[in-house]
Design a protein around this motif. Structure first.
Motif, PDB file in Angstrom:
ATOM      1  N   ALA A  58       1.003  -1.503  -0.003  1.00  0.00           N
ATOM      2  CA  ALA A  58       0.031   0.063  -0.109  1.00  0.00           C
ATOM      3  C   ALA A  58       0.904   1.174   0.148  1.00  0.00           C
ATOM      4  N   LEU A  59       1.892   1.139   0.829  1.00  0.00           N
ATOM      5  CA  LEU A  59       2.900   2.421   0.815  1.00  0.00           C
ATOM      6  C   LEU A  59       3.346   2.675  -0.569  1.00  0.00           C
ATOM      7  N   SER A  60       3.859   1.337  -0.939  1.00  0.00           N
ATOM      8  CA  SER A  60       4.455   1.699  -2.347  1.00  0.00           C
ATOM      9  C   SER A  60       3.662   2.171  -3.418  1.00  0.00           C
ATOM     10  N   GLU A  61       2.435   1.932  -3.461  1.00  0.00           N
ATOM     11  CA  GLU A  61       1.693   2.491  -4.339  1.00  0.00           C
ATOM     12  C   GLU A  61       1.354   3.879  -4.243  1.00  0.00           C
ATOM     13  N   ILE A  62       1.306   4.252  -2.907  1.00  0.00           N
ATOM     14  CA  ILE A  62       0.926   5.644  -2.580  1.00  0.00           C
ATOM     15  C   ILE A  62       2.112   6.487  -3.041  1.00  0.00           C
ATOM     16  N   LEU A  63       3.196   6.159  -2.651  1.00  0.00           N
ATOM     17  CA  LEU A  63       4.617   6.878  -3.114  1.00  0.00           C
ATOM     18  C   LEU A  63       4.793   6.844  -4.726  1.00  0.00           C
ATOM     19  N   ARG A  64       4.229   5.864  -5.380  1.00  0.00           N
ATOM     20  CA  ARG A  64       4.123   5.945  -6.860  1.00  0.00           C
ATOM     21  C   ARG A  64       3.059   6.589  -7.300  1.00  0.00           C
ATOM     22  N   ASN A  65       2.204   7.055  -6.476  1.00  0.00           N
ATOM     23  CA  ASN A  65       0.988   7.921  -6.763  1.00  0.00           C
ATOM     24  C   ASN A  65      -0.117   7.025  -7.681  1.00  0.00           C
ATOM     25  N   VAL A  66      -0.155   5.843  -7.334  1.00  0.00           N
ATOM     26  CA  VAL A  66      -1.129   4.806  -7.889  1.00  0.00           C
ATOM     27  C   VAL A  66      -2.221   4.818  -7.064  1.00  0.00           C
ATOM     28  N   ARG A  67      -2.191   4.911  -5.608  1.00  0.00           N
ATOM     29  CA  ARG A  67      -3.287   5.037  -4.613  1.00  0.00           C
ATOM     30  C   ARG A  67      -3.215   6.139  -4.014  1.00  0.00           C
ATOM     31  N   PRO A  68      -4.505   6.848  -4.103  1.00  0.00           N
ATOM     32  CA  PRO A  68      -4.782   8.094  -3.496  1.00  0.00           C
ATOM     33  C   PRO A  68      -4.962   7.876  -2.008  1.00  0.00           C
ATOM     34  N   VAL A  69      -4.346   8.926  -1.362  1.00  0.00           N
ATOM     35  CA  VAL A  69      -4.466   8.920   0.293  1.00  0.00           C
ATOM     36  C   VAL A  69      -5.835   9.500   0.726  1.00  0.00           C
ATOM     37  N   SER A  70      -6.477   8.668   1.469  1.00  0.00           N
ATOM     38  CA  SER A  70      -7.720   9.126   2.118  1.00  0.00           C
ATOM     39  C   SER A  70      -7.429  10.045   3.330  1.00  0.00           C
ATOM     40  N   LEU A  71      -8.504  10.893   3.722  1.00  0.00           N
ATOM     41  CA  LEU A  71      -8.166  11.441   4.971  1.00  0.00           C
ATOM     42  C   LEU A  71      -8.191  10.589   6.298  1.00  0.00           C
ATOM     43  N   LYS A  72      -8.665   9.332   6.268  1.00  0.00           N
ATOM     44  CA  LYS A  72      -8.392   8.646   7.193  1.00  0.00           C
ATOM     45  C   LYS A  72      -6.993   8.057   7.390  1.00  0.00           C
ATOM     46  N   THR A  73      -6.278   7.932   6.216  1.00  0.00           N
ATOM     47  CA  THR A  73      -5.037   7.268   6.076  1.00  0.00           C
ATOM     48  C   THR A  73      -4.145   8.456   6.454  1.00  0.00           C
ATOM     49  N   ALA A  74      -4.459   9.806   6.041  1.00  0.00           N
ATOM     50  CA  ALA A  74      -3.541  11.039   6.123  1.00  0.00           C
ATOM     51  C   ALA A  74      -3.822  10.991   7.644  1.00  0.00           C
ATOM     52  N   ALA A  75      -4.450  10.864   8.330  1.00  0.00           N
ATOM     53  CA  ALA A  75      -4.760  11.175   9.894  1.00  0.00           C
ATOM     54  C   ALA A  75      -3.797  10.181  10.675  1.00  0.00           C
ATOM     55  N   LYS A  76      -3.784   8.921  10.039  1.00  0.00           N
ATOM     56  CA  LYS A  76      -2.996   7.915  10.614  1.00  0.00           C
ATOM     57  C   LYS A  76      -1.452   8.164  10.259  1.00  0.00           C
ATOM     58  N   ILE A  77      -1.062   8.489   9.146  1.00  0.00           N
ATOM     59  CA  ILE A  77       0.259   9.035   8.775  1.00  0.00           C
ATOM     60  C   ILE A  77       0.718  10.124   9.541  1.00  0.00           C
ATOM     61  N   SER A  78      -0.163  11.260   9.788  1.00  0.00           N
ATOM     62  CA  SER A  78       0.180  12.290  10.564  1.00  0.00           C
ATOM     63  C   SER A  78       0.550  12.000  11.919  1.00  0.00           C
ATOM     64  N   LYS A  79      -0.453  11.100  12.578  1.00  0.00           N
ATOM     65  CA  LYS A  79       0.067  10.843  13.816  1.00  0.00           C
ATOM     66  C   LYS A  79       0.997   9.792  14.304  1.00  0.00           C
ATOM     67  N   SER A  80       1.376   8.964  13.131  1.00  0.00           N
ATOM     68  CA  SER A  80       2.554   7.974  13.256  1.00  0.00           C
ATOM     69  C   SER A  80       3.938   8.906  12.978  1.00  0.00           C
ATOM     70  N   LEU A  81       3.861  10.030  12.202  1.00  0.00           N
ATOM     71  CA  LEU A  81       5.288  10.887  11.896  1.00  0.00           C
ATOM     72  C   LEU A  81       5.409  11.967  12.963  1.00  0.00           C
ATOM     73  N   GLY A  82       4.278  12.120  13.986  1.00  0.00           N
ATOM     74  CA  GLY A  82       4.456  13.175  14.832  1.00  0.00           C
ATOM     75  C   GLY A  82       4.186  14.210  14.648  1.00  0.00           C
ATOM     76  N   PHE A  83       3.624  14.716  13.338  1.00  0.00           N
ATOM     77  CA  PHE A  83       3.271  16.099  13.174  1.00  0.00           C
ATOM     78  C   PHE A  83       2.384  16.802  13.995  1.00  0.00           C
ATOM     79  N   ASN A  84       2.716  18.174  14.130  1.00  0.00           N
ATOM     80  CA  ASN A  84       2.018  19.020  15.135  1.00  0.00           C
ATOM     81  C   ASN A  84       0.606  19.349  14.422  1.00  0.00           C
ATOM     82  N   ALA A  85       0.122  20.218  14.961  1.00  0.00           N
ATOM     83  CA  ALA A  85      -1.268  20.793  14.492  1.00  0.00           C
ATOM     84  C   ALA A  85      -1.037  21.452  13.019  1.00  0.00           C
ATOM     85  N   ALA A  86      -0.283  22.373  13.049  1.00  0.00           N
ATOM     86  CA  ALA A  86      -0.053  23.074  11.916  1.00  0.00           C
ATOM     87  C   ALA A  86       0.519  22.329  10.686  1.00  0.00           C
ATOM     88  N   GLU A  87       1.314  21.169  11.174  1.00  0.00           N
ATOM     89  CA  GLU A  87       1.854  20.144  10.034  1.00  0.00           C
ATOM     90  C   GLU A  87       0.821  19.176   9.652  1.00  0.00           C
TER      91      GLU A  87
END
Length: 288
Positions: A58-87
């Motif tokens: 799934a990550l490979s497909e996202i990086l190759r722009n084959v699979r779109p990122v949903s807001l749910k996935t975006a929330a998971k990635i943001s949390k995993s990477l430790g983004f602050n509120a602005a990021e």
């Protein structure tokens, strides 16, 4: 010759700031993966995907722009990477923008997206620039270009600087992408149309750079013979009001040293790190 006297950053001559490439969801994720590889050359895409809570496919497909990122996935990635509120908000905005281009305007009313033009007057360093100034190997490669027998190959650079081939390749790609290394008749050379600008450097990048150089210096105490290094230091009492002048004189000394000795045939790369810091602690009486 590239002088890496931080805090500095390479920037285009137009205004002293780096010309940035368009930032995407994929570039943000990839930048984090590359950062982790720089820290641990054995770090894999599989390990990275696991840390994000998704499969490597799934990550490979996202990086190759084959699979779109949903807001749910975006929330998971943001949390995993430790983004602050602005990021996080910025990341959501990129996800929304890419979905809109692909499927038409789609918005989640629960997500507050701010107009990017609101911060248009604020100059922002891109991730490439941050990594450039926060990793010692980039400056080492730029200086290694001036050495006799230099070869623009990952195998050569990794052996000369004690890097893994993966680290060497990532650094080579970044320097080429930023235009700091150019090629003529198959030979790599440092670009001459870049200057050093002291503006807008993130303090985290500067601290990380100096920490790495000091760590390299500590290793040299055990690994290098006295004829290959010089360690000197002095402690002294001083009037803090004279610190600006002391700093100017240190800067002038470094400039003169490089100007005098970084010419002719060169075979090795050396780093000279100055460290002026306060030893005394506690508050003093300003009236005395």
């Amino acid at each position: 010759m590239f002088q890496n006297f931080l805090p500095v950053v390479f920037g285009a001559k137009q205004d002293g700031f780096m010309q940035t490439a368009k930032e995407t969801v994929q570039s943000i994720i990839m930048e984090e993966f590359e950062r982790r590889v720089r820290v641990n050359p054995r770090y894999s895409l599989r390990a990275f995907s696991a840390s994000l809570g998704m499969s490597s496919g799934a990550l490979s497909e996202i990086l190759r722009n084959v699979r779109p990122v949903s807001l749910k996935t975006a929330a998971k990635i943001s949390k995993s990477l430790g983004f602050n509120a602005a990021e996080t908000k910025h990341f959501y905005r990129l996800v929304e923008s890419e979905k809109s281009r692909a499927f038409g305007t789609i918005k989640d009313p629960k997500v507050d997206f701010q107009d990017p033009s609101a911060d248009a007057k604020q100059k922002k360093l891109d991730e490439d620039t941050f990594h450039l100034i926060s990793d010692w190997s980039h400056f080492a490669i730029l200086n290694l270009l001036d050495c006799e027998g230099f070869v623009w190959e990952a195998n050569y650079i990794s052996k000369r600087l004690g890097l893994s081939q993966t680290q060497a390749k990532l650094a080579m790609n970044l320097l080429t992408r930023l235009g700091l290394v150019k090629f003529k008749a198959g030979k790599a050379y440092g670009a001459e149309d870049y200057l050093l600008s002291p503006s807008g450097i993130p303090s985290a990048a500067v601290r990380e750079y100096h920490k790495q150089i000091l760590d390299k210096a500590k290793l040299s105490l055990d690994l290098q013979s006295l004829d290959k290094r010089e360690m000197n230091g002095v402690g002294f009492a001083v009037d803090p009001k004279k610190l600006p002048q002391i700093k100017r004189e240190i800067s002038e000394f470094l400039d003169e040293l490089v100007s005098r000795y970084s010419k002719g045939k060169r075979h090795e790369v050396y780093f000279l790190e100055t460290a002026l810091f306060q030893i005394t602690e506690g508050e003093r009486d300003e009236n005395k």
